[in-house]
Design a protein around this motif. Sequence first.
Motif, short mmCIF file in Angstrom:
data_model
loop_
_atom_site.label_atom_id
_atom_site.label_comp_id
_atom_site.label_asym_id
_atom_site.label_seq_id
_atom_site.Cartn_x
_atom_site.Cartn_y
_atom_site.Cartn_z
N LEU A 46 0.83 -1.21 0.00
CA LEU A 46 0.00 0.00 0.00
C LEU A 46 0.87 1.26 0.00
O LEU A 46 0.62 2.20 -0.77
N ALA A 47 1.90 1.26 0.84
CA ALA A 47 2.82 2.41 0.90
C ALA A 47 3.42 2.64 -0.48
O ALA A 47 3.46 3.77 -0.99
N GLU A 48 3.87 1.55 -1.11
CA GLU A 48 4.51 1.61 -2.41
C GLU A 48 3.55 2.16 -3.47
O GLU A 48 3.89 3.04 -4.26
N ALA B 43 -1.96 11.49 1.30
CA ALA B 43 -1.58 10.18 0.76
C ALA B 43 -0.07 9.98 0.87
O ALA B 43 0.40 8.89 1.20
N GLY B 44 0.69 11.05 0.63
CA GLY B 44 2.14 10.97 0.74
C GLY B 44 2.57 10.70 2.17
O GLY B 44 3.43 9.86 2.43
N GLU B 48 4.46 7.33 3.69
CA GLU B 48 5.66 7.49 4.51
C GLU B 48 5.50 6.82 5.88
O GLU B 48 6.37 6.07 6.33
N SER B 49 4.35 7.03 6.52
CA SER B 49 4.20 6.49 7.87
C SER B 49 3.94 4.99 7.86
O SER B 49 4.30 4.30 8.82
N LEU B 50 3.34 4.48 6.79
CA LEU B 50 3.20 3.02 6.66
C LEU B 50 4.58 2.38 6.58
O LEU B 50 4.90 1.43 7.29
#
Lengths: 200, 200
Positions: A46-48, B43-44, B48-50
């Motif tokens: 998901l992050a990607e 979303a950014g 990043e936090s994920l």
Amino acid sequence: MSSAPVTDSLGRLIDALQCLPGVGRKTAQRISYHLLERNRDGAGRLAESLREAIERIDNCQCCRGFSETPVCRLCDDPSRDDSLLCVVESPVDIQIIEEIGYRGRYFVLMGRLSPLDGIGPEELGIELLSARVAGGTIQEVILATNPTVEGEATANFIHELLKKRQVRATRLAQGIPIGGELEYLDGNTLACAFNSRRVL
Amino acid sequence: MSSAPVTDSLGRLIDALQCLPGVGRKTAQRISYHLLERNRDGAGRLAESLREAIERIDNCQCCRGFSETPVCRLCDDPSRDDSLLCVVESPVDIQIIEEIGYRGRYFVLMGRLSPLDGIGPEELGIELLSARVAGGTIQEVILATNPTVEGEATANFIHELLKKRQVRATRLAQGIPIGGELEYLDGNTLACAFNSRRVL
């Protein structure tokens, strides 16, 4: 009484998840524990894909919908019908209309007229739309803005503009949804369905 | 009939969002368009936090809860009561119990006994728990597993183990929730509340 999350990066994740529509603090907490306990691979993907999507996706120079290239896949497709232009409020509407098999072109307003929010014709790219209609190949403009007060106002505004040109403007039919029941229908829709009744 | 998303990275984002609990294809589509249209910064930050959370957060060597350091903040806090050990199923339970002001120690099973899913005492770190209780400072073990069939079985299993040692095992009280109404209570809870009624 609320206590701080056990780790700082967990706290930041809980904060960041609240950017999702309809997700408050409690749900964000539940999601983050779920991901960390049971689906770290999914969280990584998901992050990607979030990173990839915000980096790559921009607006198409032609229809203003989402695209990874200057001109999107739909605008670039020579097999589509150039005589039809469907005007929608948001890129998500394209997705929905594609699913019913529409094969014409699109134009995305990225909003609707809303003077109080500072959204006027300029923000909606009306100039680009006018230029496209002026091109001459479009014969019908389908005004598929939402049937809300602002959506109707936006459709009327564009309709006024189009009157000067040799182009037909249409609006999606309104009435009872297929499979709907009169009992659960709101009065406005029912009145509209009555007024637009057709002869069998 | 479903058509492919307009761009590939949008499609991948829609797929990836379905790792969130309770999020299916339609909701994932709605979320991804919302983020791309209205909250790219959010979303950014989420991406990043994920990434940060899955990289940094691991399990505490002492209580098995979430931690960014080998031993977590709670286990490392010298001001907490070493005589109390609260055993929970999941790290999220720590968060909830912290909020009511509990100041003892924790142990996280990371699950509950479930032979059909291949979850036995080993997966729950029972050996680590036994070693901790054997240390001698713990006087009471609060078995705060969920009041489900598996949670009860897990509590009973740990209780049996503790009988050999000089340590008190307790279980959270069950009954009518504060502010609850008899009318809307399930029969099992009501029966339990009747059986555990107290003299005033």
